[in-house]
Design an enzyme around this catalytic site. Sequence first.
Site: not given
Ligand code: SIN
Length: 516
Positions: A298, A321
């Site tokens: 991430h 974002r």
């Molecule tokens: C996700 O992992 O699907 C979302 C995580 C986030 O809030 O960026």
Amino acid sequence: MLHCSRSSLIYFVLGVAAAISCMIYLRLTFTDLTYKTTVGVPSANAMAKPVITVGSGLAGLSAAYEALKAGAKVHMLDRAAKPGGNSIKASSGINGAGTRFQKDKNITSDDSAKFYADSARSAGARMSSQSGALGEAERKELIEMLTSQSADAVNWLTDEIGVDLTTVAQLGGHSLARTHRGTTGPPPGAAIVGALLKKLGANPDFTLTSSAEVEALMVSEDGKVTGVRYTASGETHELQGPVVFAAGGFAGDAHGLMAKHRPDLAGMPSTNDARPASHGLLADLGAEFVDMDSVQIHPTGFVDPKDRTATYKFLAAEALRGEGGILLSADGRRFVNEMERRDVTSDAIMALPRSQDEGVRQWDVTLLLDPGAAEAAGSHLGFYLFKGLMQKTKVKDLPPAVIEAVDRYAAAVAAGKDQDFGRETFGHWRLPAGEANREEEVAVGTVTPVTHFTMGGVAFNTKAQVLGQKGVPVEGVWAAGEITGGIHGDNRLGGSSLLECAIFGRIAGAEAAKNV
Ligand code: SIN
Ligand code: FAD
């Protein structure tokens, strides 16, 4: 620098309120369940074998709900002291295509075909690859199930479970906004887990045993899973019944499965608590595993100024974002379309020079929210300000290179065209370019890529059956959630994990209930 303006105060109050409401909400729910687990309530079903769910995250909870609905008893086991797993931490929301909540926000053109196309594109080359029992046809079936049932899953959570999912945001790699979260109340993971725990806790046929580590699945001579062996309070117990295995992924298993399948990621921080993976229990049955080297980085875990080198990082939700936030390099430049898929955005960050921190592999990227994005992500931001992960500052107090980047981006938003990186959606950004913005307040925090999710896992099918050699289902055991592999391929779209937990968890629970 923290300016104590009126809006800072509002965000601070919002943050405290979000933190407190989350704690009260979950405490009430957990207290309820402690009662259920220690006392237990006899029911008409007392003599029947239960459906056993291993894991109390969203996949296990969804399975339990559906198994109870089908008339089975459920015994849920979790090694953790409190239920919810990683699911309780989910911050951006759950995907649904063609929902009434999208229509309420004038997003009328979404449907499951568009969601399927986005998911298949994101799955990349693995989509057409053969890994163990899963080839292109099977992967397509799984994605088809995920996307075509997404609106139903959102409806189930709102109409039957009572969760608020009325706000919709666009996350990276999605062609439009389809990630649902609440407009008020706790973040989506806590809201969904809390509401389900409440429903389950009210059912006399449901038992949750926390701090119970499942150590093995028991198998009959003809290879059928007949139950589990687990340890709780230092004693070993055996429990008979069909098993739904929902033990989550392995992003927190840095020195175990992660080191085995992705040694190149050593030293990366993570959004997952450190915990050993439980995949070995299924491997012992001869279950097949697919895509185990497919690990999601991430792009935005917070670098906490009070503890820069912590290996566990708080996630900066992608919704920030989506609501309009931008990313800037350490020298103050934009360097990527912030609405790109996670793998693309993370790669772009990791191509920048690394931070000087020792003992952890991280980068110094600034996440910046203008007043419009800050307002749209109000409760998230309040919490991050409260935790000291973001700060508010006037534009005039930013470094000159950042002011220049903000002005250039603001001009691009005003023109509706980002010539630098091709960003097409700007969320709620409203900051103008130039002198007019100097007294305005923006929110900034430092973020870095983090290991977040594991796309690989046990091979399974659309009935949530665990697959063994040559794709033959292993009898007596079903799987759902992050423990499974094959749906997301190279890259999972944000919001699709909660979705897979709800859809395949419910299928697994219903199928397992047929076996008691
Ligand atoms: C996700 O992992 O699907 C979302 C995580 C986030 O809030 O960026
Ligand atoms: P988990 O929720 O992780 O639950 C697994 C449970 O199994 C755990 O409680 C664990 O203790 C238990 N367990 C494991 N092994 C054993 C054993 N041997 N015996 C007993 N118990 C065991 N996804 C989205 O779609 N949207 C989001 O907004 C989002 N935000 C996220 C934010 C964060 C910070 C993180 C970390 C993830 C986020 N994700 C999000 C991803 C998503 O939350 C998870 O992938 C998903 O919730 C996994 O659910 P699960 O039920 O499969 O596993």
